[in-house]
Design an enzyme around this catalytic site. Structure first.
Site, PDB file in Angstrom:
ATOM      1  N   HIS A 397      18.057  -9.056  34.655  1.00 34.04           N
ATOM      2  CA  HIS A 397      19.086 -10.095  34.621  1.00 34.04           C
ATOM      3  C   HIS A 397      18.771 -11.209  33.628  1.00 34.04           C
ATOM      4  CE1 HIS A 397      22.782 -11.600  35.899  1.00 34.04           C
ATOM      5  NE2 HIS A 397      22.592 -11.752  37.191  1.00 34.04           N
ATOM      6  N   ASP A 401      23.539  -9.731  31.235  1.00 39.55           N
ATOM      7  CA  ASP A 401      24.381 -10.492  32.162  1.00 39.55           C
ATOM      8  C   ASP A 401      25.070  -9.553  33.140  1.00 39.55           C
ATOM      9  OD1 ASP A 401      23.700 -12.825  30.861  1.00 39.55           O
ATOM     10  OD2 ASP A 401      25.439 -12.757  29.508  1.00 39.55           O
TER      11      ASP A 401
END
Length: 426
Positions: A397, A401
């Protein structure tokens, strides 16, 4: 009689120490030159270490799981006459006594080096095979001298041992592949309620545990699960398999997934990348080097299909089978077990509904396949029986995204639900 001290040789690739996986000899045993005395694990590979001279074992250093530094005393032998110490290895090169496969610099030359080593070993009467096959044969009570080898220079490979067992040769009462180890009845009865068993975490299992812990600790995983209707894909798969000659391995879902993933990654290059933590940069790859998570007797390994973007469906299927089998039989080279840019994983029929795969660092994405099942769903306004399957994926992450991760899986879903689009050029 003289006393010969054999020290752990330089195994190459900048190795400074090795972990003892298992001793093949004990004090009092007699060994011949080139007999394997110990199996060790470096950060790169498992290595069989042969005796440099013949003699009787006086002492060994370390237990399984212990680390031994290069140049430290490994084993002491009593020899008939004074044995000359092998010449010191040049920096970065393996010392004499290290197996030829370990001396290979990058895996590309490993085949020729291994064949030469096998030929030399055969000339001295030593049976040439891998540590895993020796272990399987020992556990099944098989004398490897009775097994005919079909590999280079007569090397015994996995299929040779399987064929020997299949013929029902004396001494092999159990199959050697995929069968769980049974606990003898006497031992089962001796285990009182509340008894425990301690299993030391060493070798490949320790390395796997270390890398998975680091990945889970250092990478903020973003998991995304999506359901797919693969009815059309299943129809295409069955049709293609029906055209194959008898005995030819059939297509699974993985080659289709691989081909679709290659197509999708053109629009999501941030998912086909490595994070270089030391330099603080993301390295995006134009080529797709596809990791294929493979369960082996030593634990999970990730062999690599190089340049997947240049391969057809059938080429992908063949190469995935080849590298997976090489990993399972401990024949994969160092190059074949490193350098993947994105990984796919599958538990096959045990795939369950969903999973949360751990990213294969330094990659930033992994795509997992769950079990395919037929169930009633709403299709075009009516209840119909459709074949469905979930994709369970994880993304780093920090660099992918959530929106981009979801968009990539949705694009993958569209390809797999309409498999003809996989084969249409962009």
């Amino acid at each position: 009689m003289s006393r010969y001290v054999f020290k752990l040789p330089d195994l190459g690739e900048g190795t400074v120490e090795a972990e003892i996986v298992g001793w093949r000899v004990k004090p009092g045993d007699t060994v011949a030159e080139d007999d394997v005395v110990v199996e060790v694990m470096t950060e790169k590979a498992a290595v069989e270490v042969p005796a440099p001279v013949s003699g009787r074992v006086l002492a060994t250093t370390g237990e399984p799981g212990d680390r031994v530094a290069v140049g430290a005393e490994l084993i002491v032998l009593e020899t008939e006459a004074r044995a000359e110490a092998p010449p010191a290895a040049a920096p970065g090169a393996a010392a004499p006594g290290a197996p030829a496969a370990a001396r290979s610099g990058n895996g590309r030359g490993a085949g020729a080096a291994l064949e030469a080593h096998v030929a030399a070993a055969a000339a001295r009467g030593r049976i040439a095979t891998s540590p895993a096959i020796r272990r399987r044969a020992h556990e099944a009570g098989i004398d490897l001298r009775e097994v005919a080898g079909s590999g280079p220079s007569g090397r015994i490979v996995s299929k040779d041992l399987d064929a020997f067992v299949a013929r029902g040769a004396p001494g092999q009462p159990v199959p050697l592949r995929s069968a769980p180890r049974a606990v003898p009845a006497a031992k089962r009865e001796a285990r009182a309620p509340g008894a425990t068993e301690e299993i030391k975490v060493i070798g490949v299992r320790r390395l796997i545990a270390q890398r998975l812990s680091e990945a889970k600790r250092n990478i903020p995983h973003f998991a995304y699960v999506e359901e797919l209707d693969i009815t059309e894909l299943e129809g295409l798969r069955r049709h293609l398999n029906s055209k194959l000659a008898s005995g030819t391995p059939g297509l699974t879902y993985l080659p289709f997934l691989a081909l679709a993933l290659v197509r999708v990654l053109k629009d999501f290059p941030q998912c086909n990348a490595h994070y270089d933590a030391e330099r603080g940069v993301i390295v995006r790859h134009a080529a797709v080097h596809l990791g294929v998570a493979t369960q082996t007797s030593d634990g999970l390994k990730v062999p690599v299909v190089r340049d997947a973007q240049q391969r057809s469906l059938w080429e992908l299927a063949a190469e995935m089978r080849r590298v997976s089998e090489a990993a399972r039989t401990n024949k994969a080279t160092r190059e074949e077990l490193s350098g993947s840019t994105i990984t796919i994983t599958s538990l096959g029929k045990l795939g369950g509904i969903a999973s949360t795969p751990i990213i294969n660092a330094p990659e930033v994405a992994i795509v997992g396949v769950n079990r395919a099942v037929e169930r009633p769903v709403v299709f075009e306004g009516a209840i119909a029986i459709r074949r469905t399957m979930n994709l369970s994926s994880s993304f780093d992450h920090r660099f992918v995204d959530g929106y981009d991760a979801a968009a990539m899986i949705q694009a993958l879903k569209e390809c797999l639900e309409h498999p003809a689009t996989i084969f249409i050029g962009s």
